[in-house]
Design an enzyme around this catalytic site. Structure first.
Site, PDB file in Angstrom:
ATOM      1  N   GLU A  70      73.555  30.810  24.981  1.00 12.11           N
ATOM      2  CA  GLU A  70      72.171  31.650  24.995  1.00 12.11           C
ATOM      3  C   GLU A  70      71.202  30.832  25.704  1.00 12.11           C
ATOM      4  O   GLU A  70      69.985  31.409  25.918  1.00 12.11           O
ATOM      5  CB  GLU A  70      71.831  31.358  23.385  1.00 12.11           C
ATOM      6  CG  GLU A  70      71.425  32.343  23.031  1.00 12.11           C
ATOM      7  CD  GLU A  70      69.925  31.583  23.381  1.00 12.11           C
ATOM      8  OE1 GLU A  70      68.682  32.307  22.349  1.00 12.11           O
ATOM      9  OE2 GLU A  70      69.289  30.418  22.952  1.00 12.11           O
ATOM     10  N   SER A  99      46.286  62.571  27.938  1.00 13.10           N
ATOM     11  CA  SER A  99      46.739  63.537  27.195  1.00 13.10           C
ATOM     12  C   SER A  99      48.676  63.767  27.086  1.00 13.10           C
ATOM     13  O   SER A  99      48.585  64.126  26.188  1.00 13.10           O
ATOM     14  CB  SER A  99      46.253  65.068  28.218  1.00 13.10           C
ATOM     15  OG  SER A  99      46.364  65.044  28.561  1.00 13.10           O
ATOM     16  N   HIS A 137      64.469  49.936  27.702  1.00 15.24           N
ATOM     17  CA  HIS A 137      63.496  50.095  26.715  1.00 15.24           C
ATOM     18  C   HIS A 137      62.399  51.311  27.412  1.00 15.24           C
ATOM     19  O   HIS A 137      61.224  50.186  27.882  1.00 15.24           O
ATOM     20  CB  HIS A 137      63.032  49.038  25.325  1.00 15.24           C
ATOM     21  CG  HIS A 137      63.552  50.147  24.093  1.00 15.24           C
ATOM     22  ND1 HIS A 137      62.418  50.887  23.463  1.00 15.24           N
ATOM     23  CD2 HIS A 137      64.774  49.840  23.437  1.00 15.24           C
ATOM     24  CE1 HIS A 137      62.678  50.644  22.263  1.00 15.24           C
ATOM     25  NE2 HIS A 137      64.325  50.898  21.656  1.00 15.24           N
TER      26      HIS A 137
END
Lengths: 731, 731
Positions: free
Chosen positions: A393, A617, A674
């Protein structure tokens, strides 16, 4: 007798409190059983296991590729097996640089050779391990040698370079020295190289984690003058994981990039140093006095340079393909074996890593032990529970990333959620993650008791928010990057959480030789009470996710959060528009030029491009529709549906986070898929929410901003269809 | 030739600019003459005079009572006479302590004896004057000896003691060490004594004016490790001036208090030290780590104590009645000899005082010289101009206070305004004072050109406000205390101003042996360009006040300012009410207790008294009436009235500031009589506007707050009657 009576009363009261709790996703008749199971789980957690295991795992340095790291992996696999898990080691073959040559000299005016060595603590066996300690360096710095004048660039983040520009200082052809903190470290050499610097030194200023904060080790918890923070400088905002196998698993025979083509290795040599080594360098700078906000805690006048200090840096690494050993342990579910709940922490450290990562790893193990024990007694979770201990990691989320890239399709088909931890200590409950899980985490935080105060961990956290001037609502933070949840949420689209305790565990040991068992037990979590609290919290989350009749995803809070992000971006854009307008008016009336000290030769700022009005919008409309749809969904009670119907519903619920991702990814970094969360391109770990839109605005790319608005609106429309489907399946 | 043409054009343009200016108080046909006079005045100002006079006045130390101070006074009187003034020396006999014994030791753990001596600069004749330099001390510390544990109290101001209380630390029976800054220094021993401390040490932390700010002397302008700030700790917020003759002049045969009864001498011994001497003391402290905001720039972890550091302090002073020589020079007015415009600066210094006070004093002299010269050429001011060089300002505004107390009735009858300066340097125009003079000062600021940028000093100041995020309006700050305007405005009710330049002249020389001619000319105002700008500004103010047909008092801006103060107090009261409410709610839900680190033993805060609603309507109503009345007055044009009528109007206008004072003074400190401005009882120099009301609220004395509201409303009603009278006289 009186003591016993009080204890009994307390137990009764606590039990009543527990049974009055709401737990989403369980049908009424299953709630009590679940809470009873969680109470049994909690009662079996043992602090002494965490203590013993930390002593075992953190006895010797165990970075990726070390013998001790491999032994740790094998030992953990053995433990998981003994608790009834099907455990195996999955190994990837990754590029990992070991420092061969580290040289840093101040050449003039007064020569000084950097020591680059932290001193051992008298009588301490850990810090006395000499050559066995990994030399201090920044992994994925390029090899190189540079000699140039020095420039102090504060934290070396974008606004610091704006400040330098005002001072008329260019780092082109120079070596920069930057403080740690202010951003994730990898941003510093990345930006320095973009600005033309040819070398980068990073040091720990005593203001940030040394004597300014508190007494230094071994007297206190903070960084002494010789401590050096190691750490990766891989360009993780581009993609994490093995630098040679972007987007696919680093299997033994995988096709690899040439190292010289690997885009996530730094462009210039970069080396971390202590404040003892930084002092002669900074003292030798002249030029403008540093702006107030740049000044640190050394007893000098901070100057910016460039020079007259001239330095030479030379770095060479042994670039080796190194095995990274992930431990993966499964306990098959009784009812939904093909729905997985996964829980993980990394096991590799820079040195001993008592805090980072072992304090989290031992909590993971204790959860696994008790869940295994309960399974043996017939209380097997309904869904499959998967425990992971990740390797590599530290150099760049490599073990978890390669594993996720390897198993992507299976995970997208089976994995309900991934719950990560990474270090832990005394203090307050902190949690970040997918906001569909916020309601569930909040309920769990109601159920866990804080070891120091006896109230729930949620109540204590809210108390802190209130005392700090904040509000009383429990919210998950958004996830950027910085630990092993990254490949799950950002790349594979798996709902993820990252949790831990902290805030009363400050210190300067991070990634130094001082992150040892004695330091941890004196300053971070004496008695491992918060280690147990972490196991209790994460274990309950796993058990609820594993046993819920209907997966506890919630959409009302999710929607409010996303709406909040949009509002924030719109307000920030509006504020920037006003600021630019005022700025330009002030430039026109020469206010900056007149206000500047003529002796300081500050270049007066130029006019900025006016900010156009964007059409938000599509987002407002799609979110409004979605809000109505979610209200409709939340009015239903699928917990009472027949099991077969729930199976279909659960299968659909599990796909939620993937609806929020997009295989095209973000502009210029397709690995990050994402649409709600990403690490900032120039913050590194720090999250940017609605990142496509937000970063385009921040980088003043108005065309891209409008494109990203449309893309994000598409995501919200897909989410709307998803909710329509969930409504159908909830009836 | 081209050069000459450009110069001519510039002169024309500048002249056109000048003549287009509005100058209040002059009838149209007199405006041009006044502006022409001011242009002549400006053209005769010579930087070389300021330079030469500074070398003369700051050649040797010249605190009150020194031979050199007396010589300076006599020499200045002689100068004034040579310029046509009627100059005399008015001497008062005041108590002044000279330090006989100064001892400070760290007794344990490791003994250290404080050096208490600043090192001379190599090759510098000023700092090498040895025993002729006044030893560093705080004037009006009491004699005494104390031995006790040490406690670090940050700046030693009220909120610091609140913080100590939270930590459970009591200074009773201890010796405190406080940083300079954060308040006027006299507040530190005053509060420490109120809290029960038995001794007080004040040191200059390098963060405030040492190496953290910039390079130290002699390399740079800031305080080196041996520099010590001297200064008075007399309780000036009670009354300034001679401690033995409160409210009346310290004439040779005046009745004097017994020294032991003098309320403005400190209750405990207090000594200032350098950061070199502070380092061993602070390093020897243990106990809690100091709160973040308390930490300074020394390379240590700041602890609060108490102890284990134990210190001994011993101080003895030679308390002598000492002559203070004020120089008063008059130039009688041609038309209104009994209306005076007064201009002053002090001449005494702690050591050489090149910056404080000589940089202001030499500008005063240059103004006086040119005005005298112009008078000799037939351009005598219409009103009498009075120049003053005050003695004994440093120990407590003593020279000016005794003189004002001595001449109070005459001043109230004759003095139109007092314009003060005290030190000056490169940078931006700053001005504080009576807001009836704001419009006039703003007009003068339009007329004076900034030496560095060529725009008006007002334009440059506004540019700075804008660049700092502020607005574009020119406002006077309100005056508290800290220089010789205090007895004029606060006690006698004379409209006053305090002006100067600064902001590009930072340094650490204040009240040290390093405030010398070389330091000044290197770092404060090289070339004396801002000295000339000050003379130009103050001289124009004097000339406008002296020659105006109608005294340039203005009431609309005054009214808006006062209304702003009221609004501020009402809003602050409302905000405090909300804060107390929230605070009490948080105490009830134990939020502070739960948020605190149980290991730190922080006492959770208690509930606070709820803030009652006060009746502000008497102020709102009286100010509303006053606003209408002022609108009526400002619509009139009395500049065109016949001279006889103007004389009556001017006599009435002159009384304005006295309408705003009240002989009863402020609660517990009757010497301070102004109802709009006062130095804060616990800030020292820092102003409190509408002080009776504001301080009662701050001290949560609600009964007194309501009483003070009524009293202030009475003042506004008197002001209304005054405006009625002015309207009558303006027609």
């Amino acid at each position: 007798m009186i003591q016993k009576f009080i204890t009994l009363t307390l137990v009764l009261l606590l039990s009543l409190g527990t049974y009055a709790q709401s737990i989403t996703g369980f049908k009424p008749e299953n709630k009590a059983a679940q809470l009873e199971l969680e109470a049994q789980f909690e009662s079996r957690l043992k602090a002494e296991n965490l203590d013993a295991w930390m002593q075992r795992l953190a006895a010797e340095p165990h970075w990726v590729g070390t013998d001790y790291g491999k032994k740790n992996a094998e030992w953990m696999a053995e433990q998981f097996r003994s608790w009834g898990y099907d455990a195996k080691i999955e190994t990837y073959h990754i590029l990992f640089p070991y420092p061969k040559v580290r040289e840093l000299e101040l050449l003039s005016p007064d020569p000084y050779t950097a020591k680059l060595t932290a001193v051992p603590v008298e009588g301490d066996p850990y810090t006395a391990q000499g050559d066995a300690l990994l030399p201090s360096y920044n992994a994925f710095s390029t090899d190189g040698e540079a000699e140039a004048e020095l420039v102090f660039v504060n934290y070396g983040i974008p606004q610091d370079y704006e400040e330098l520009e005002k001072m008329g200082i260019d780092v082109k052809g120079k070596i920069v020295i930057a403080k740690y903190y202010g951003s994730w470290r990898g941003i510093k050499p990345k930006l320095a190289a973009e600005k033309g610097a040819i070398g980068c030194i990073i040091y720990s200023d005593p203001e940030d984690d040394g004597y300014v904060r508190g007494d230094v080790y071994p007297e206190g918890a903070f960084k002494n003058k010789t401590g050096v923070q190691r750490g990766s400088v891989m360009d993780m905002p581009l993609y994490p994981g093995d630098v040679l196998t972007p987007g696919y698993a680093a299997k033994k025979d995988a096709k690899r990039l040439d190292r010289k083509d690997a885009p996530t290795i730094t462009k210039i040599p970069v080396l971390p140093i202590s404040y003892e080594d930084a002092l002669p360098l900074l003292s030798a700078l002249k030029g403008p006095v540093a702006p107030n906000a740049w000044k640190g805690g050394l007893p000098i006048t901070y100057h910016v340079g460039p020079g007259p200090a001239k330095v030479r840096i030379k770095l060479e690494f042994d670039w080796k393909i190194t095995p990274a050993h992930n431990v993966i342990a499964k306990l098959e579910g009784s009812t939904y074996p093909d729905q997985w709940v996964m829980r993980g922490n990394h096991h590799d450290a820079w040195v001993h890593g008592a805090n980072d990562p072992v304090s989290g790893m031992v909590a993971v193990m204790e959860e696994a032990r008790v869940i295994g024990e309960l399974a043996k007694q017939g209380k097997r979770p309904k869904r499959t529970v998967v425990y992971a201990a990740w390797d590599a990691e530290e150099p760049g989320l490599i073990g978890s990333t390669e594993w996720v890239e390897d198993h992507e399709k299976e995970l997208q088909a089976k994995l309900v959620a991934y719950i990560n931890t990474d270090s832990n200590g005394r203090g307050f409950f902190g949690a970040g993650g997918s906001h569909t899980l916020q309601a569930m985490v909040s309920e769990v935080a109601d159920a866990v008791t804080d070891p120091q105060t006896g109230v729930s961990i949620k109540e204590r956290r809210i108390a802190r928010q209130l005392a700090g001037g904040g509000n009383a609502s429990f919210e998950l933070s958004a996830l950027g990057s910085g630990s092993d949840y990254t490949p799950f949420i950002q790349h594979a689209g798996i709902a993820s959480l990252n949790i831990g305790f902290g805030g009363e565990n400050a210190g300067g040991e991070y990634h130094t030789i001082y992150d040892t068992y004695p330091h941890y037990t004196r300053f971070k979590d004496p008695g491992f009470n918060y280690g147990v609290a972490l196991a209790n919290t994460a274990g309950r989350i796993v058990l609820r996710m594993a046993n819920a009749d209907v997966l506890p995803f919630e959409f009302k809070q999710w929607h409010a959060t996303v709406e909040g992000y949009l509002k924030e971006i719109m307000e920030e854009t509006e504020n920037r528009r006003k600021e630019v307008k005022r700025h330009n008016e002030l430039v026109d009336r020469k206010a900056y030029a007149l206000a500047a000290d003529p002796r300081e030769n500050i270049a007066p700022p130029k006019k900025k491009e006016e900010i156009p009005y964007l059409d938000f919008s599509p987002l407002q409309n799609s979110l409004a529709t979605l809000g109505d749809r979610i209200a409709e969904l939340e009015a239903l009670s699928p917990e009472s549906l027949p099991v077969e119907k729930q199976k279909s519903l659960n299968a659909a619920l599990q796909e939620t986070e993937q609806v929020l991702t997009d295989m095209t990814g973000l502009p210029r970094r397709p690995w990050f898929r994402h649409r709600l969360y990403a690490p900032g391109f120039y913050t590194g770990y720090g999250v940017k929410t609605l990142p496509g839109v937000r970063e385009a605005i921040e980088q003043e790319n108005w065309k891209e901003a409008q494109e990203q608005i449309e893309l994000l609106a598409e995501t919200f429309k897909r989410m709307d269809q998803h909710i329509v489907n969930l409504i159908r399946l909830s009836k």
